[in-house]
Scaffold this motif. Structure first.
Motif, short mmCIF file in Angstrom:
data_model
loop_
_atom_site.label_atom_id
_atom_site.label_comp_id
_atom_site.label_asym_id
_atom_site.label_seq_id
_atom_site.Cartn_x
_atom_site.Cartn_y
_atom_site.Cartn_z
N THR A 658 1.34 -1.08 -0.06
CA THR A 658 0.13 0.03 -0.25
C THR A 658 0.64 0.59 -0.03
OG1 THR A 658 -1.68 -1.38 0.96
CG2 THR A 658 -2.22 1.16 0.83
N VAL A 659 0.36 1.78 -0.78
CA VAL A 659 1.38 3.45 -0.95
C VAL A 659 0.35 4.60 -1.02
CG1 VAL A 659 2.92 4.51 -2.14
CG2 VAL A 659 3.40 1.94 -2.48
N VAL A 660 0.45 5.62 -0.09
CA VAL A 660 -0.24 6.51 0.15
C VAL A 660 0.58 8.48 -0.03
CG1 VAL A 660 -1.93 7.84 1.72
CG2 VAL A 660 -1.78 5.11 1.44
N SER A 661 0.11 9.18 -1.01
CA SER A 661 0.65 10.50 -1.12
C SER A 661 -0.13 11.04 0.71
CB SER A 661 0.31 10.90 -1.64
OG SER A 661 1.48 12.56 -2.59
N ARG A 662 0.44 11.49 0.87
CA ARG A 662 -0.47 12.96 1.68
C ARG A 662 0.77 14.61 1.59
NH1 ARG A 662 -1.82 10.35 7.05
NH2 ARG A 662 -3.25 8.60 6.89
N PRO A 663 -0.61 15.55 1.17
CA PRO A 663 -1.24 15.47 0.23
C PRO A 663 -1.14 14.68 -1.25
CG PRO A 663 -0.18 17.29 -0.55
CD PRO A 663 0.76 16.79 0.74
N ASP A 664 -2.66 14.33 -1.51
CA ASP A 664 -2.34 13.49 -2.95
C ASP A 664 -2.13 14.68 -4.18
OD1 ASP A 664 -4.75 15.07 -2.84
OD2 ASP A 664 -6.36 13.58 -3.82
N LYS A 665 -2.13 15.61 -3.92
CA LYS A 665 -1.33 16.87 -5.21
C LYS A 665 -0.77 18.12 -4.04
CE LYS A 665 -5.94 19.35 -6.67
NZ LYS A 665 -7.01 20.03 -7.29
N LEU A 666 -0.09 18.70 -5.23
CA LEU A 666 0.90 19.87 -4.22
C LEU A 666 0.18 21.41 -5.45
CD1 LEU A 666 2.25 19.23 -1.82
CD2 LEU A 666 4.40 19.11 -3.20
N LEU A 667 0.27 22.41 -3.77
CA LEU A 667 0.37 23.58 -5.27
C LEU A 667 1.59 23.94 -4.51
CD1 LEU A 667 -3.91 24.19 -4.18
CD2 LEU A 667 -2.94 23.80 -6.26
N ALA A 716 15.27 17.72 -10.56
CA ALA A 716 14.45 17.63 -11.97
C ALA A 716 14.83 18.46 -12.55
CB ALA A 716 12.43 17.62 -11.10
N GLN A 717 15.47 18.71 -13.86
CA GLN A 717 15.30 19.85 -14.78
C GLN A 717 16.66 20.41 -14.44
OE1 GLN A 717 12.67 21.72 -16.50
NE2 GLN A 717 10.74 19.63 -16.81
N GLY A 718 17.07 19.73 -13.64
CA GLY A 718 18.65 20.55 -12.90
C GLY A 718 18.95 21.59 -12.40
N HIS A 719 17.23 21.21 -11.49
CA HIS A 719 17.35 21.95 -9.99
C HIS A 719 16.93 21.29 -9.06
CE1 HIS A 719 16.98 25.70 -11.69
NE2 HIS A 719 16.56 25.13 -13.11
N ASP A 720 17.02 21.47 -7.43
CA ASP A 720 16.24 21.20 -6.05
C ASP A 720 15.31 20.41 -6.45
OD1 ASP A 720 19.32 21.17 -5.48
OD2 ASP A 720 19.19 22.22 -4.89
N LEU A 721 14.43 19.13 -5.88
CA LEU A 721 13.13 19.19 -6.78
C LEU A 721 12.52 18.93 -4.92
CD1 LEU A 721 10.28 18.70 -8.26
CD2 LEU A 721 11.55 16.47 -8.44
N LEU A 773 8.63 27.88 -8.56
CA LEU A 773 8.52 28.58 -9.10
C LEU A 773 8.36 28.29 -10.70
CD1 LEU A 773 9.17 31.78 -6.84
CD2 LEU A 773 6.97 30.38 -6.39
N ALA A 774 9.24 28.09 -11.71
CA ALA A 774 9.42 27.58 -12.71
C ALA A 774 8.85 26.95 -13.95
CB ALA A 774 10.99 27.89 -13.46
N TYR A 775 7.82 26.27 -12.89
CA TYR A 775 7.28 24.22 -13.31
C TYR A 775 6.17 25.43 -13.64
CZ TYR A 775 11.94 22.58 -12.92
OH TYR A 775 13.15 22.42 -13.08
N LYS A 776 4.95 25.00 -14.52
CA LYS A 776 3.52 25.16 -14.79
C LYS A 776 2.81 23.56 -13.76
CE LYS A 776 3.24 28.90 -17.98
NZ LYS A 776 3.08 28.88 -19.22
N GLN A 777 3.34 22.80 -14.20
CA GLN A 777 2.66 21.48 -13.43
C GLN A 777 3.76 20.03 -13.92
OE1 GLN A 777 0.89 19.37 -16.34
NE2 GLN A 777 -0.21 18.16 -14.79
N TYR A 778 3.91 19.29 -12.92
CA TYR A 778 4.95 18.57 -12.91
C TYR A 778 4.61 17.37 -11.90
CZ TYR A 778 9.13 16.45 -11.66
OH TYR A 778 10.47 14.98 -11.41
N ILE A 807 3.57 5.87 -7.10
CA ILE A 807 3.20 7.18 -6.64
C ILE A 807 3.59 7.72 -7.38
CG2 ILE A 807 4.34 6.88 -4.70
CD1 ILE A 807 2.03 8.41 -3.91
N LEU A 808 1.75 8.38 -7.90
CA LEU A 808 1.68 10.10 -9.01
C LEU A 808 1.53 10.66 -7.37
CD1 LEU A 808 1.23 8.91 -12.09
CD2 LEU A 808 3.42 9.06 -10.84
N THR A 809 2.17 12.26 -7.71
CA THR A 809 1.94 13.11 -7.25
C THR A 809 2.29 13.73 -8.15
OG1 THR A 809 2.68 12.20 -4.99
CG2 THR A 809 2.22 14.80 -4.60
N PRO A 810 0.49 14.87 -8.47
CA PRO A 810 0.83 15.87 -9.88
C PRO A 810 1.53 17.69 -8.69
CG PRO A 810 -1.11 15.03 -9.50
CD PRO A 810 -0.79 14.31 -8.29
#
Length: 874
Positions: A658-667, A716-721, A773-778, A807-810
């Motif tokens: 079982t895998v759970v992401s909290r929160p299920d998506k991130l703003l 991701a894309q050369g930046h700390d994630l 701040l450089a990304y619109k969606q990931y 597990i995918l977290t938008p």
């Protein structure tokens, strides 16, 4: 349009375009590379540039004591290195112009000279205020302000620097062609001070030191300052050498002459790119009420071809990240193209309501005009009604070949609105709606669980034409496929909408195609759930048990042995156990025969037998969902007893990863988040995200050692994630990581109090809000792989259980709010400090004699060259 130049360095925009070519050869006799200025009347689709003849004479000479003396030197003077315009007034300067201050001196000084036209390039007057003394130079920088000209002379007084101010009216009035030295009424200038100020370069506006631009960035009615420091250095990635990355400082004018630095500063990221070498106020490029800035990075880019970065203004200053990056079209050769070495903007050449930008490329002798495209403010909404799909309520019908079946369906609607200034009457959009898209990305072999009712397809592509300022909506339905077509009933069903401007739409009458405003949310997401048999909260908590016994305990060598194993699986938890399976590894001595189906009390389940690389396994479906009632199952084997074998073992597992992401998506950034420069607590670095990984062995076989490997991208894309904070474990676990946890030693809150008591393993991390701040969606994708290493049995199975899950977290872009709130006491303290500093400066200048008038006349040679009336007065 691209204009060919001898040396495209500085550009100015008037009705036409003026381009300086400071190394051009002209018709002036005996002058080598004197420099020139080109006038390029702009019209769409054509350009015809011509030389502006500011000065046609060669080097002038003067007779002193019957000796012919050359008093000026125009070769390599860089005429056109500085070009400025204001209405019909144009000023062009030669900062490397040489003048012999003494007729008997063996050398000459760099004094610089300028030519002024106040009648739209019909007549010209020379203005050279630095000829009046030695060790002075002017014309490296200039600007127009309220009918006055301000000249910068960094070489004056042994490079202390000097600022000179005079009105255009008095300059024209004082000009007399036969006289080299002029006395301009009302001219004011700074004077020489003590030697400790030597080499301070006051008035420098050259490419290697500070650049200045003034514009109202935050729309408060007062001009703010933008200062470029292209030679700013920081250590490179190797930690050894220093690199000229450049930096730009922004000072907001809070009160008249009271400037406040806006933090953080804008820093260059290109090694030796010299970010900030040129600055150009653009005006309100995106029509949002705030002025924007273009910043040149002439040696940046992957091939050092040069870059120009566009930064939008807002109420707190300039955006931290550029909204657009322009790259040079010419690769670096023996000499860098230096695209972005010079910039001019804030002039609407094509009259489309938006200001344009011209960029000079130093190394390839070219200038490029960029026309601003109209900006569209667009927004979309997406709605599902209801968001819970009940498989038992079948209110719609679909045709499946010759058969019509009833299905469960929900309503889907989306709306789109758009407006903007100076746009075409009609706007075209392309809208795409995807059903269950993220699930399909996670499991490529899985099917989409929902389809559009009218097309029976998982996606909808629609072209929409709407009026500027209008709004349009579209209604449709989606339905849930039959249970036999998919297994996953737990994961959310994500519905995503993506919209863009129609690339096939016609151009406007200016020949331009509109673009969407930066930070427009292109992607909108909603999700629905399949209603489960799990109570009011629709959350199942299964607890699987398994009992196994055989019909015999011994088999004999040489006998045709058969063995029947009876399994009794049951779920003692809340609700059903979805996607429950029985997994069995067969020893080499046993052959699978089949499932006993002659007993009516046994559950008729489906089992699949697989053999690969001498490894055989059996997987039986226990139900989807597996109810609470016990599930009996008999499986038959044929057993071969080998000589010398004493015991053999079957191994059974019911593994429930079982895998759970909290929160299920991130703003990004999180609500009410404020950027902190002193990182102390975990929330200072960004949004918190917890991934919970649970692996349960419900037996009956025991496991003595197993491994769970977790993989998440830290960059991701050369930046700390991600910034890993800690790993929280429950049970007999031993965890290690190949990355340092909480490397910055941030203060971590009570995470265990926030963790569910049944979680066996939890990894907590923070996302780097600043870099995101450089990304619109990931989509953050993490994976978990588990495998059994050892089992406490004398004869271990050849195949041990293993598996993996993802597990995918938008990660969605959230428009940041104002990040800085300055306390009132700091503002009051800054005002008092500014007033005290101003009073101290006035007192020092008074003591130094700054307010006393200086002798308006110079050497005897200067007096000889004055106008008759001035000479008689002398």
């Amino acid at each position: 349009p691209v204009f060919a130049l001898s040396f495209g360095v500085y550009c100015a925009l008037i009705v036409s375009i003026l381009i300086g070519a400071p190394k051009a050869n002209t018709s002036q006799p005996n002058v080598n590379e004197g420099g020139s200025v080109y006038l390029c009347p702009w019209s769409q689709g054509q350009s015809n540039c011509s030389v502006v003849h500011f000065d046609n004479e060669g080097d002038r000479r003067f007779h002193v004591n019957d000796v012919d003396v050359q008093v000026e030197f125009k070769s390599h003077q860089w005429f056109g290195a500085t070009v400025r315009s204001h209405g019909n007034t144009v000023l062009a300067c030669a900062p490397r112009y040489y003048w012999r201050t003494e007729h008997d001196a063996p050398f000459s000084d760099v004094t610089g000279t300028c030519y002024l036209s106040v009648d739209n390039l019909k007549t010209f007057v020379e203005y050279a205020p630095c000829r009046t003394g030695s060790h002075q130079s002017g014309g490296f920088s200039c600007l127009f302000q309220d009918g006055k000209i301000v000249l910068g002379g960094p070489g004056s007084f042994y490079w202390q620097g000097q600022l000179i101010l005079a009105t255009t009216k008095e300059i024209v009035k004082a000009y007399y062609p036969s006289y080299f030295l002029l006395s301009v009424t009302g001219q004011i200038q700074t004077h020489q001070v003590q030697g400790s100020y030597d080499d301070s370069y006051l008035g420098e506006h050259g490419p290697l030191l500070h650049r200045l631009a003034a514009t109202d960035i935050n729309n408060d009615g007062m001009e703010d300052l933008v200062v470029g420091a292209p030679m700013f250095m920081q250590r490179g990635s190797d930690g050894l050498r220093w690199e000229e990355v450049g930096r730009v400082y922004v000072y907001l004018q809070r009160r008249p002459l009271l400037f406040e630095p806006r933090l953080p500063h804008l820093g260059g990221t290109q090694a030796f790119g010299r970010f900030g070498s040129s600055l150009a106020p653009l005006g309100d490029l995106n029509q949002d009420g705030f002025n924007d800035i273009a910043i040149g990075c002439p040696f940046g880019g992957d091939d050092q071809q040069g870059l120009v970065l566009i930064y939008n203004g807002h109420a707190s200053g300039l955006m931290d990240m550029p909204t657009q990056t322009l790259a040079g079209q010419w690769a670096s050769g023996t000499f860098p193209a230096s695209f972005g070495y010079a910039l001019r903007g804030n002039k609407d050449l094509d009259h489309n309501g938006y200001p344009d930008l011209i960029v000079g490329a130093f190394g390839v002798d070219k200038a490029v005009l960029y026309r601003a495209r109209p900006i569209v403010n667009a927004s979309a909404s997406l709605m599902l009604q209801p968001t819970m799909i009940n498989p038992e309520e079948k209110s719609c019908t679909v045709s499946n070949g010759n058969e019509t079946i009833s299905v469960s369906c929900v309503n889907l609607s989306f709306c789109l609105s758009a407006n903007g200034k100076h746009l075409p009457a009609d706007l075209g959009f392309v809208v795409e709606v995807q059903l269950d898209h993220l699930k399909q990305t996670q499991k490529e072999s899985s099917v989409r669980r929902t389809l559009f009712l009218d097309s029976q397809q998982p996606s909808l592509l629609k072209t929409i034409t709407m009026a500027n300022g209008g709004r349009t909506c579209h209604d449709t339905r989606i339905y849930l496929r039959s249970e036999g077509e998919f297994r996953d009933k737990l994961s959310p069903i994500y519905v995503t909408l993506n919209f863009s401007l129609d690339p096939l739409a016609s151009l406007d009458h200016h020949g331009l195609r509109p673009i969407l405003k930066y930070q427009t949310t292109h992607l909108i997401e909603q999700k629905a759930q399949i209603q489960l048999d799990c109570g009011e909260d629709n959350i199942c908590v299964p607890d699987l048990k398994l009992a196994v016994y055989g019909d015999r305990t011994e088999v004999y060598l040489g006998d045709d042995n058969s063995l029947t194993l009876t399994f009794n699986a049951r779920n003692e938890g809340e609700g059903g156990a979805y996607e429950a399976e029985l997994y069995m590894v067969l020893p080499p001595e046993a052959d699978y025969s089949g499932i006993a189906r002659n007993n009516q009390s046994l559950t008729q389940l489906t089992c699949s037998y697989e053999a690969e690389n001498q490894t055989r396994s059996l997987v039986c479906d226990l139900g989807n969902p597996m109810k609470s009632a016990p599930i009996p199952l008999e499986i038959m084997f044929h057993y071969h007893v080998l000589l010398g074998m004493s015991t053999a073992s079957f191994y059974y597992f019911v593994l429930c990863p079982t895998v759970v992401s909290r929160p299920d998506k991130l703003l990004f950034p999180p609500p009410n988040w404020r950027m902190s420069h002193s990182l102390q607590e975990e929330q200072d670095i960004g949004s918190e995200i917890q991934h919970v990984y649970e692996l349960v062995n419900n037996g009956p076989s025991m496991i003595s050692q197993s491994v769970l490997e977790l993989r998440c991208p830290l960059r991701a894309q050369g930046h700390d994630l991600l910034y890993p904070v800690e790993i929280i474990t429950q049970g007999p676990l031993n965890c290690s990581s190949n990355h340092t946890l909480n490397a910055l030693k941030l203060k971590v809150g009570n995470t265990l109090a926030r963790t569910h008591v049944h979680m066996h393993r939890c990894m907590q991390a923070h996302t780097h809000t600043r870099t995101h701040l450089a990304y619109k969606q990931y989509v953050l994708e993490c994976s978990a792989q588990y495998r059994v290493k050892n089992m406490p049995y004398a004869i271990a199975p050849k195949l041990k259980p293993s598996g993996s899950t993802k597990i995918l977290t938008p990660v969605m872009w959230n428009k940041p709010e104002s990040q800085y709130i300055v306390p009132l006491w700091i503002i009051i303290l800054a005002i008092l400090a500014g007033l005290l500093l101003l009073a101290l400066l006035i007192y020092v200048l008074y003591k130094m004699g700054f307010f006393k008038r200086s002798n308006p006349y110079g050497t005897a040679m200067e007096k000889a060259q004055l106008k008759p009336q001035a000479s008689s007065e002398a």
